[in-house]
Enzyme design. Structure first.
Site: not given
Ligand code: S3P
Length: 443
Positions: A129, A174, A326, A357
């Site tokens: 990733r 994000s 998610d 996904r």
């Molecule tokens: C999360 C943010 C999301 C999500 C992950 C949990 C977090 O990712 O997909 O399961 O706790 O900040 P991204 O911020 O990369 O979209």
């Protein structure tokens, strides 16, 4: 944690009506943040309802490695004695964050403005990733970063000796990028600013304020502007972790697609930055009632009453993607049983989650008789009253892919298998017994 264990194939079979109460585990995002903020605070942070999945246990271990005292005192009950902002010690060993993108990215942020060196690794999924999205802004604070080609793990960070505050516009929506920058900003003097075009989950902002930081969010022409004042003294807090809406989505989906079902899912977070799936399901005509709305642990929560009924396909707008990022795998399963097509727009980020996904869902659904059309940033599922099933899906070390296909198999004509259900332990250790308790035939 146990990511090196052998694959665990699992199968789900067509089930009778699901009934009962689904007590889903604590929120994963809030659990990581409770441990990290507890470790960055002075005094005691007492956490209840912590998710004891592998991802969060890896973060607990990491906080100990950086010098915090982290103890488990009961089921979901943890006590953290922190070292204060800027107080992290240099870890003796490599920090292994297992499968967790949230864990590794937030912890990188938390240490990047303290003059220590740490090396981060993860499992085969996490090692693929992108980390540049977090290490690029962390370098702006003055930290030194060495990563594998393409910005992948292992990553070694030497924290800035004299950190400077940063103003950073996130290139993708994000919460992990936003949170990493805010956590780094804690130990930089002055104001660190994060600007995001679309609002993402705001648990870091809520919890930082709760731990005593000065932080504000304004909506401007540039987007959502979050401003944090550096060098606060964070003070340990009691944290009651609400239940995870992303985990709740699996029993909710099962009840929606298995005829005759009626279940309750108590105490689920209804934070608007996490609510997109539930907004979408109501548009699809889902029979969901939100009872007893209240506040728990600083988050809005409600008890969900979910009944099976007819569903229709909808178009999910791109600007809703961040609030349900998610939940697209399980939405694609629900959409398989809806009348007409469901179009999911603006979902390119799904390609860099624990797996790609879009690809994982499209291949597994097609193998089970569902028509799916994908583009680089969209996925369209054509629903049908009956779904044949009968095939195995590849889960690619992705917990949400595994749970999604096991839910699919509860309503297909033939059983649905997954090649490996072991990643479910990262986020929802009791998924199988919880679903069996509702009457689901899976395992
Ligand atoms: C999360 C943010 C999301 C999500 C992950 C949990 C977090 O990712 O997909 O399961 O706790 O900040 P991204 O911020 O990369 O979209």
């Amino acid at each position: 944690m146990s990511h090196g264990t052998d694959p665990r194939p699992m199968t789900a079979r067509r089930s009778g009506p699901l009934t009962g109460v689904a007590q889903v585990p604590g929120d994963k995002s809030i659990s990581h943040r409770a441990l990290i903020l507890g470790a960055l605070s002075v005094g005691e942070t007492r956490i209840t309802g912590l998710l004891e999945g592998e991802d969060v246990l890896d973060t607990a271990k990491a906080m100990r490695a950086f010098g915090a005292d982290v103890q488990r005192t009961g089921e979901g009950e943890w006590v953290v004695h922190g070292v204060g902002v800027g107080g992290f010690a240099e870890p003796e060993d490599v920090i292994d964050c297992g499968n967790s993108g949230t864990g590794v990215r937030l912890i990188m942020g938390a240490m990047a403005t303290t003059p220590i060196t740490a090396t981060f690794t993860g499992d085969a999924s996490l090692s693929k990733r992108p980390m540049g999205r977090v290490t690029d802004p962390l370098a702006l604070f003055g930290s030194q970063i060495v990563a594998r080609e393409g910005g992948r793990l292992p990553v070694t960070i030497t924290g800035a000796v004299d950190p400077v505050p940063v103003r950073y516009k996130t290139p993708v929506a994000s919460a992990q990028i936003k949170s990493a920058v805010l956590l780094a900003g804690l130990n930089a003097p002055g104001e660190t600013v994060v600007i995001e075009a679309e609002p993402t989950r705001d648990h870091s902002e809520r919890m930082l304020a709760g731990f005593g930081a000065t932080i504000r969010t304004e909506k401007t022409e540039e987007g959502h502007v979050i401003t944090l004042t550096g060098r606060p003294e964070l003070r340990g807090q009691p944290v009651a972790v609400p239940r995870d809406p992303s985990s709740a989505a699996f029993p909710v989906a099962a009840a929606l697609i298995v005829p005759g079902s009626e279940i309750r899912v108590p105490g689920v977070s209804r934070n608007p930055t996490r609510d997109g799936l539930y907004v979408t399901l109501l548009e699809m005509g889902a029979d969901i009632t939100f009872e007893n709305p209240r506040e728990e642990g600083g988050e809005p929560v409600a008890d969900l009453l979910v009944r099976h009924g007819p569903l229709k396909g909808v178009e999910v707008p791109a600007d809703r993607a961040a609030s349900m990022i998610d939940e697209f795998p399980i939405l694609s399963v629900i959409a398989s049983f809806a009348e007409g097509r469901t179009v999911m727009n603006g979902v390119a980020e799904l390609r860099v989650k624990e797996s790609d996904r879009i690809d994982a869902m499209a291949r597994g659904l097609e193998a089970n008789g569902v028509t799916v059309v994908e583009t680089p940033d969209s996925m369209t599922v054509h629903g049908a009253p009956r779904v044949p099933g009968g095939a195995s899906a590849v889960t690619h070390l992705d917990h949400r892919i595994a749970m999604s296909f096991l839910v699919l198999g509860l309503a297909t004509d033939q059983p649905v298998s997954v090649d490996d259900g072991s990643p479910i332990m990262t986020s929802f250790p009791d998924f199988i017994p919880l679903m069996q308790g509702l009457g689901a035939d899976l395992g």
